[in-house]
Every structure is written in C-alpha cells, then in structure tokens.
Design an enzyme around this catalytic site. Structure first.
Site, PDB file in Angstrom:
ATOM      1  N   VAL A  23       0.830  -1.209   0.000  1.00  0.00           N
ATOM      2  CA  VAL A  23       0.000   0.000   0.000  1.00  0.00           C
ATOM      3  C   VAL A  23       0.867   1.262   0.000  1.00  0.00           C
ATOM      4  O   VAL A  23       0.643   2.189  -0.786  1.00  0.00           O
ATOM      5  CB  VAL A  23      -0.967   0.004   1.220  1.00  0.00           C
ATOM      6  CG1 VAL A  23      -1.855   1.233   1.185  1.00  0.00           C
ATOM      7  CG2 VAL A  23      -1.811  -1.262   1.248  1.00  0.00           C
ATOM      8  N   GLU A 138     -10.474   5.443   6.772  1.00  0.00           N
ATOM      9  CA  GLU A 138     -11.443   4.876   5.816  1.00  0.00           C
ATOM     10  C   GLU A 138     -10.928   3.581   5.191  1.00  0.00           C
ATOM     11  O   GLU A 138     -11.679   2.624   4.990  1.00  0.00           O
ATOM     12  CB  GLU A 138     -11.752   5.920   4.737  1.00  0.00           C
ATOM     13  CG  GLU A 138     -12.744   5.476   3.694  1.00  0.00           C
ATOM     14  CD  GLU A 138     -14.148   5.260   4.221  1.00  0.00           C
ATOM     15  OE1 GLU A 138     -14.781   6.214   4.674  1.00  0.00           O
ATOM     16  OE2 GLU A 138     -14.629   4.100   4.166  1.00  0.00           O
ATOM     17  N   VAL A 141     -11.346  -0.507   6.416  1.00  0.00           N
ATOM     18  CA  VAL A 141     -12.451  -1.435   6.120  1.00  0.00           C
ATOM     19  C   VAL A 141     -12.743  -1.414   4.619  1.00  0.00           C
ATOM     20  O   VAL A 141     -13.062  -0.372   4.056  1.00  0.00           O
ATOM     21  CB  VAL A 141     -13.730  -1.065   6.912  1.00  0.00           C
ATOM     22  CG1 VAL A 141     -14.876  -2.010   6.564  1.00  0.00           C
ATOM     23  CG2 VAL A 141     -13.463  -1.089   8.407  1.00  0.00           C
ATOM     24  N   GLY A 196      -0.743  -9.454  -3.426  1.00  0.00           N
ATOM     25  CA  GLY A 196      -0.644  -8.391  -2.409  1.00  0.00           C
ATOM     26  C   GLY A 196      -1.920  -8.191  -1.616  1.00  0.00           C
ATOM     27  O   GLY A 196      -2.100  -7.166  -0.973  1.00  0.00           O
ATOM     28  N   GLU A 199      -2.714 -10.320   4.435  1.00  0.00           N
ATOM     29  CA  GLU A 199      -1.970  -9.665   5.508  1.00  0.00           C
ATOM     30  C   GLU A 199      -0.586 -10.296   5.605  1.00  0.00           C
ATOM     31  O   GLU A 199      -0.363 -11.399   5.076  1.00  0.00           O
ATOM     32  CB  GLU A 199      -2.711  -9.850   6.841  1.00  0.00           C
ATOM     33  CG  GLU A 199      -4.066  -9.185   6.900  1.00  0.00           C
ATOM     34  CD  GLU A 199      -4.012  -7.680   6.676  1.00  0.00           C
ATOM     35  OE1 GLU A 199      -3.327  -6.979   7.424  1.00  0.00           O
ATOM     36  OE2 GLU A 199      -4.646  -7.202   5.717  1.00  0.00           O
ATOM     37  N   ASP A 210      -9.039 -10.780  10.543  1.00  0.00           N
ATOM     38  CA  ASP A 210      -9.125  -9.496   9.836  1.00  0.00           C
ATOM     39  C   ASP A 210     -10.605  -9.078   9.682  1.00  0.00           C
ATOM     40  O   ASP A 210     -10.950  -7.913   9.890  1.00  0.00           O
ATOM     41  CB  ASP A 210      -8.459  -9.666   8.455  1.00  0.00           C
ATOM     42  CG  ASP A 210      -8.540  -8.440   7.585  1.00  0.00           C
ATOM     43  OD1 ASP A 210      -7.703  -7.542   7.753  1.00  0.00           O
ATOM     44  OD2 ASP A 210      -9.439  -8.371   6.732  1.00  0.00           O
ATOM     45  N   LYS A 214     -12.733  -5.680  11.053  1.00  0.00           N
ATOM     46  CA  LYS A 214     -13.519  -4.787  10.195  1.00  0.00           C
ATOM     47  C   LYS A 214     -14.975  -4.726  10.660  1.00  0.00           C
ATOM     48  O   LYS A 214     -15.586  -3.660  10.661  1.00  0.00           O
ATOM     49  CB  LYS A 214     -13.426  -5.271   8.742  1.00  0.00           C
ATOM     50  CG  LYS A 214     -12.016  -5.067   8.176  1.00  0.00           C
ATOM     51  CD  LYS A 214     -11.817  -5.808   6.879  1.00  0.00           C
ATOM     52  CE  LYS A 214     -10.455  -5.557   6.273  1.00  0.00           C
ATOM     53  NZ  LYS A 214     -10.136  -6.456   5.169  1.00  0.00           N
ATOM     54  N   GLY A 311      -5.596  -4.836  -2.087  1.00  0.00           N
ATOM     55  CA  GLY A 311      -4.655  -4.514  -3.161  1.00  0.00           C
ATOM     56  C   GLY A 311      -4.154  -3.083  -3.039  1.00  0.00           C
ATOM     57  O   GLY A 311      -4.846  -2.214  -2.483  1.00  0.00           O
TER      58      GLY A 311
HETATM   59  P1  NAP Z   1       3.379  -4.642   3.702  1.00  0.00           P
HETATM   60  O1  NAP Z   1       3.416  -4.825   2.236  1.00  0.00           O
HETATM   61  O2  NAP Z   1       3.828  -5.758   4.578  1.00  0.00           O
HETATM   62  O3  NAP Z   1       4.250  -3.333   4.042  1.00  0.00           O
HETATM   63  C1  NAP Z   1       4.622  -2.970   5.344  1.00  0.00           C
HETATM   64  C2  NAP Z   1       5.658  -1.858   5.259  1.00  0.00           C
HETATM   65  O4  NAP Z   1       5.960  -1.437   6.591  1.00  0.00           O
HETATM   66  C3  NAP Z   1       6.978  -2.275   4.634  1.00  0.00           C
HETATM   67  O5  NAP Z   1       7.436  -1.243   3.776  1.00  0.00           O
HETATM   68  C4  NAP Z   1       7.959  -2.432   5.797  1.00  0.00           C
HETATM   69  O6  NAP Z   1       9.276  -2.010   5.518  1.00  0.00           O
HETATM   70  C5  NAP Z   1       7.372  -1.440   6.798  1.00  0.00           C
HETATM   71  N1  NAP Z   1       7.593  -1.879   8.172  1.00  0.00           N
HETATM   72  C6  NAP Z   1       7.127  -2.989   8.780  1.00  0.00           C
HETATM   73  N2  NAP Z   1       7.507  -3.027  10.059  1.00  0.00           N
HETATM   74  C7  NAP Z   1       8.228  -1.897  10.278  1.00  0.00           C
HETATM   75  C8  NAP Z   1       8.922  -1.368  11.394  1.00  0.00           C
HETATM   76  N3  NAP Z   1       8.920  -1.988  12.562  1.00  0.00           N
HETATM   77  N4  NAP Z   1       9.574  -0.177  11.241  1.00  0.00           N
HETATM   78  C9  NAP Z   1       9.572   0.440  10.050  1.00  0.00           C
HETATM   79  N5  NAP Z   1       8.942   0.004   8.947  1.00  0.00           N
HETATM   80  C10 NAP Z   1       8.278  -1.173   9.068  1.00  0.00           C
HETATM   81  O7  NAP Z   1       1.912  -4.251   4.192  1.00  0.00           O
HETATM   82  P2  NAP Z   1       0.715  -3.667   3.306  1.00  0.00           P
HETATM   83  O8  NAP Z   1       0.007  -4.755   2.620  1.00  0.00           O
HETATM   84  O9  NAP Z   1       1.200  -2.504   2.545  1.00  0.00           O
HETATM   85  O10 NAP Z   1      -0.303  -3.176   4.469  1.00  0.00           O
HETATM   86  C11 NAP Z   1      -0.080  -1.991   5.171  1.00  0.00           C
HETATM   87  C12 NAP Z   1      -1.328  -1.675   6.002  1.00  0.00           C
HETATM   88  O11 NAP Z   1      -2.445  -1.496   5.135  1.00  0.00           O
HETATM   89  C13 NAP Z   1      -1.746  -2.771   6.978  1.00  0.00           C
HETATM   90  O12 NAP Z   1      -2.325  -2.181   8.115  1.00  0.00           O
HETATM   91  C14 NAP Z   1      -2.817  -3.536   6.213  1.00  0.00           C
HETATM   92  O13 NAP Z   1      -3.720  -4.216   7.043  1.00  0.00           O
HETATM   93  C15 NAP Z   1      -3.496  -2.375   5.519  1.00  0.00           C
HETATM   94  N6  NAP Z   1      -4.237  -2.743   4.319  1.00  0.00           N
HETATM   95  C16 NAP Z   1      -3.644  -3.492   3.369  1.00  0.00           C
HETATM   96  C17 NAP Z   1      -4.337  -3.806   2.214  1.00  0.00           C
HETATM   97  C18 NAP Z   1      -3.733  -4.669   1.134  1.00  0.00           C
HETATM   98  O14 NAP Z   1      -4.459  -5.038   0.215  1.00  0.00           O
HETATM   99  N7  NAP Z   1      -2.444  -4.991   1.199  1.00  0.00           N
HETATM  100  C19 NAP Z   1      -5.649  -3.339   2.047  1.00  0.00           C
HETATM  101  C20 NAP Z   1      -6.223  -2.538   3.056  1.00  0.00           C
HETATM  102  C21 NAP Z   1      -5.500  -2.262   4.181  1.00  0.00           C
HETATM  103  P3  NAP Z   1      10.232  -2.789   4.468  1.00  0.00           P
HETATM  104  O15 NAP Z   1       9.525  -2.605   3.137  1.00  0.00           O
HETATM  105  O16 NAP Z   1      11.527  -2.083   4.505  1.00  0.00           O
HETATM  106  O17 NAP Z   1      10.250  -4.209   4.914  1.00  0.00           O
HETATM  107  N1  HSE Z   2      -5.860  -8.723   3.816  1.00  0.00           N
HETATM  108  C1  HSE Z   2      -6.964  -7.848   3.659  1.00  0.00           C
HETATM  109  C2  HSE Z   2      -8.004  -8.518   2.761  1.00  0.00           C
HETATM  110  C3  HSE Z   2      -6.518  -6.552   3.048  1.00  0.00           C
HETATM  111  O1  HSE Z   2      -7.665  -9.496   2.086  1.00  0.00           O
HETATM  112  O2  HSE Z   2      -9.145  -8.084   2.746  1.00  0.00           O
HETATM  113  C4  HSE Z   2      -7.595  -5.508   2.976  1.00  0.00           C
HETATM  114  O3  HSE Z   2      -7.953  -5.067   4.241  1.00  0.00           O
END
Ligand code: NAP
Ligand code: HSE
Length: 438
Positions: A23, A138, A141, A196, A199, A210, A214, A311
């Site tokens: 993200v 926002e 969820v 992507g 979680e 998760d 939500k 995503g």
């Molecule tokens: P991700 O791909 O695992 O990215 C996490 C990022 O945080 C990475 O850049 C990582 O750094 C950094 N990080 C992790 N631990 C850290 C620490 N202790 N200190 C500093 N940096 C740290 O996660 P994501 O999928 O982007 O999700 C991020 C958030 O959005 C989460 O809360 C997730 O639930 C939410 N979300 C995700 C999606 C989805 O579809 N992916 C959808 C809605 C909400 P490095 O890159 O250097 O390892």
């Molecule tokens: N892992 C979560 C999902 C990301 O698949 O819905 C979006 O919150």
C-alpha cells in the site's frame, strides 16, 4: 514551491509515510506523481517529506529517491514540517505507538490499520480530539470502498438494523477460486499473497481475524456502541471441504465468509463465519477480491456498497483521499471532524443463543436405519430438518454422504446434536457445520 492559478505561493503541507510496502508504495507514488493535480485540488502544495522503511536497500516497485527513505522514525514524528503522518506498517506494534506519538506531537494521522482501529480506535480518536488533530481510517475497512464515511454522514438519520458483508478480499478470492475453478485451498491462498491481498500473516485473513476487526469497526459506527473484536464470534475458512461448495451450489447457495451484525431487540448479533448465501442474493454474486457491504437502514432500506476489497491500487485510492481531506481542512484553516458518538451500550448476544439455519454433511455407513438415527438425534434436540439429501455412495467402503439443511434452530442445540451424531457408530465423520443466512 508551487503557485496557484492567481500566481500566489501555495502553502506547503508536509506528509510523512510510515511503511513502503504494497500500500505504502502506491500511496507514495501517487502523491509524488500526481502532486501538481492533487495540490491544485487541495489549494495547497501536498509534499512527501520522508518515508520510514525497515530496509532502505530493498527493491521497490517504483523508483523512489533514496533521500526520502529513512529507518529513523523520529525523522518523521519529530519533523515540524510534517503535518500529516500516514501509517502503513500494519499490525499492533510499533504502529500504535507511532500513531500516538504523531498525535501527541500535533500531527494528523491517516491509517489503513484495522487491528489498531478495531482495538484502540475510539481511544485514539479522543486523543486526537484532545490535540486538535484528525485521525482518518477509511481504508481500514474494505480498502477501495468508501463505507465508513457514508455510514457516519450520509446515513446518519437512519437506525441501522443489519449489516451483512464480505469484508476480506483474500478469503473471497480463495473461496471463488475453490468454487469456480476447483483450485486447492493452498494454491488459491498463494495467489492471493502474490497479488498483495493477504496480511503479512495470512492466518489473520483465513481464520477470519481481519474480518472481525472490520466488523467491529463497522458495527461500532453503525450501532453507536463499542463492539470489541473479542466479542464477535469467529470461524475461518480453513476447515471447508471442496465437496461443500458443490453440494451448496446444488442446493442453491454460494459459500461466503460473511460478517454479520444485526439488531435483535435490545441486543446485537455479531459474527464472522463461512455462510451459505442464497444464489438469488447480491452478496452471493460478489466474487474474487471484491468486497460488498449490505446495510439495512430504517429510512433508506437496503443499500449495497461494492468494490475491490484489497490490493495496493484500491487501498491507495482511499488513503490518498483521506490525506487530501485533511490537507484541504488545513488549507482552509479549519478541521471538520465527524463526531463519533458511541453513547449506547448494546450487549452482543452469546453465539450459543443465536438462532439460524444450518447445513452439515455427514459421512455415514451405507446401512439401513442410519437416517432414522440421525432424525432421532435431531428431533431430541428440537431441530427440524428442512431437507436431507444422500450423496456419493462409495460401494467399496460402503459409505455415503448425507447433507442436511435445518429450519431455524438454536446454535447450542445444533452443536450438542452434532457432537451426539459424531459419537454414533454408524457415523464415520461429521463435516463442516455451515450457517445459512436467509
Ligand atoms: P506490507 O506490504 O507488509 O508493508 C509494510 C511496510 O511497513 C513495509 O514497507 C515495511 O518495511 C514497513 N515496516 C514494517 N515493520 C516496520 C517497522 N517496525 N519499522 C519500520 N517500517 C516497518 O503491508 P501492506 O500490505 O502494505 O499493508 C499496510 C497496512 O495497510 C496494513 O495495516 C494492512 O492491514 C493495511 N491494508 C492493506 C491492504 C492490502 O491489500 N495490502 C488493504 C487494506 C489495508 P520494508 O519494506 O523495509 O520491509
Ligand atoms: N488482507 C486484507 C483482505 C486486506 O484481504 O481483505 C484488505 O484489508
């Protein structure tokens, strides 16, 4: 320096990002690439100042200037030129501490972190109010679907009676792949991870954790009462058998991981579990990474919100919108925060007392009298059968599959009956117990 259409210097609003993963990379890229257009919309220059990562040498999907990256969070939380901190690390810690520190340093916060918001959100919102800053969430969820804002603003005149929703993209993707393409569970999960959607720890997705976060956020806002994730009944999708998808379809149902919250008199049902959803409903047609939230309001009737639930692209759409909302308020020198009134105390009904319909599958010895035994046990527990189908005779093993659909029954009685059935010598195995939403 940016100038507006009248040639005046625009105020600069500094943004610090925590996290540059699935993200974070998209959010940073949009804020950098579309900076001119977004700044014009806001009436101030929105400028990315610093991005926190763990590993500055990691390959990123976009070429970010190395000077933007830092591994020292104080370079963001302590930087007076940063007005808005965007938390995209995920998980409870250190994300929670970083957000608290940002707020106490009078910085606005945007997050997509459902775990922190579900567990601590309303405390964080009062901390933000004390410090005169905004906290927007926002994207926590349903990712790309604007749902929390409409719930708090556009639907504010309604009493909400029910929410039925598909809120996890990963599990909906897996269930669709299993049902439509017969893909094995592990392979479908791997694909969701590669895309992507999942979680960092996909257990959170497949075990429904998760989705409970939500639902806790949705139900708290909809019913104006604090709903803790721990008070929500939860069952994930990992125990489902491909047979159940086939039989469910023959019976006119699709299997979905539903998040359900309903008013029942003075109390609330709140549960997340695989659910047989009639093929005639809109929810049954929501496939792949798509999410949907169906809301029943006393004035508006039934509404359906639909879109991509996971995503980098859809989530960044929502995160950037939250950043722009705050930036616009800063530019206009007035933060307009929706008031969150959780002034009701509505208890959640224990799962044992819930009444709904059930589907279950028994592997039985193919011998006379089996069905009579099953009927007796169900009758003893006051469970009325709606339909019973005998499937898949295996002449070698002399076994058969019996699929039962019940009329509305009490959860505790069904659980006791199933335990009693499992102990009968003629019954080899009791498969998934799946609740039916009607
Ligand atoms: P991700 O791909 O695992 O990215 C996490 C990022 O945080 C990475 O850049 C990582 O750094 C950094 N990080 C992790 N631990 C850290 C620490 N202790 N200190 C500093 N940096 C740290 O996660 P994501 O999928 O982007 O999700 C991020 C958030 O959005 C989460 O809360 C997730 O639930 C939410 N979300 C995700 C999606 C989805 O579809 N992916 C959808 C809605 C909400 P490095 O890159 O250097 O390892
Ligand atoms: N892992 C979560 C999902 C990301 O698949 O819905 C979006 O919150």
């Amino acid at each position: 320096m940016l100038y507006d259409s009248q040639g005046l210097i625009m105020r600069e609003i500094g943004v610090g990002l925590l996290g540059l993963g699935v993200v974070g990379s998209e959010v940073a890229n949009i804020l950098l690439q579309r900076s001119g257009r977004l700044s014009e919309q806001v009436g101030a220059s929105v400028s990315v100042k610093r991005i926190l990562v763990r590993d500055p040498n990691k390959q990123r999907p976009f070429p970010f200037p190395a000077t933007l990256l830092t591994t020292d969070v104080s370079e963001i939380l302590g930087d007076p030129s940063i007005d808005i901190v965007v938390e995209l690390i995920g998980g409870e810690q250190p994300a929670l501490d970083y957000m608290k520190k940002a707020i106490t340093n009078c910085k606005h916060v945007v997050t997509a972190n459902k775990e922190v918001i579900a567990k601590m959100g309303f405390k964080m919102l009062s901390l933000a109010a004390q410090h005169g800053v905004d906290l927007r969430y926002e994207a926590s969820v349903c990712s790309g679907i604007p749902i929390l804002s409409p719930l708090q603003q556009d639907l504010a005149a309604n009493e909400i009676n029910a929410i039925r929703a598909i809120v996890n993209g990963t599990t909906n993707y897996i269930l669709t792949k299993m049902a439509r393409e017969g893909l094995p569970y592990e392979q479908a999960l791997r694909q969701a991870q590669e895309l992507g959607y999942a979680e960092t720890d996909p257990t959170n997705d497949v075990e429904g954790i998760d989705a409970t976060y939500k639902l806790a956020i949705l139900a708290s806002l909809a019913f104006h009462t604090p709903v803790r994730p721990s008070s929500i009944y939860r069952q994930g999708i990992s125990g489902l058998d491909p047979k159940d998808f086939t039989y469910a379809h023959e019976l006119g149902y699709s299997v979905k991981l539903l998040a359900i919250a309903k008013r029942q008199g003075d109390a609330l049902e709140a549960r997340v579990h695989p659910t047989l959803t009639s093929l005639e409903t809109q929810l049954a047609t929501v496939d792949g990474v798509y999410n949907a939230v169906q809301i029943e309001g006393d004035l508006v009737g039934t509404l359906m919100f639909y879109g991509r639930g996971a995503g980098g692209g859809p989530t960044s759409s929502t995160v950037v919108a939250d950043v722009l909302t705050i930036a616009r308020s800063i530019a206009m020198e007035g933060i307009i925060r929706p008031r969150i009134e959780l002034n009701r105390r509505i208890p959640v009904i224990p799962m044992a007392d819930i009444q709904t319909r059930y589907y279950f599958r028994l592997s039985v010895a193919d011998q006379p009298g089996v069905l009579a035994q099953i009927a007796r046990v169900l009758g003893d527990h006051r469970i009325s059968i709606s339909s019973v189908i005998q499937k898949e005779l295996d002449p070698d093993a002399q076994t058969a599959q019996v699929v039962i659909l019940t009329h509305p029954s009490v959860e505790q009685s069904v659980q006791s009956a199933v335990a009693e059935l499992a102990a009968l010598p003629l019954i080899n195995h009791v498969g998934a117990l799946i609740r039916v939403e009607h």
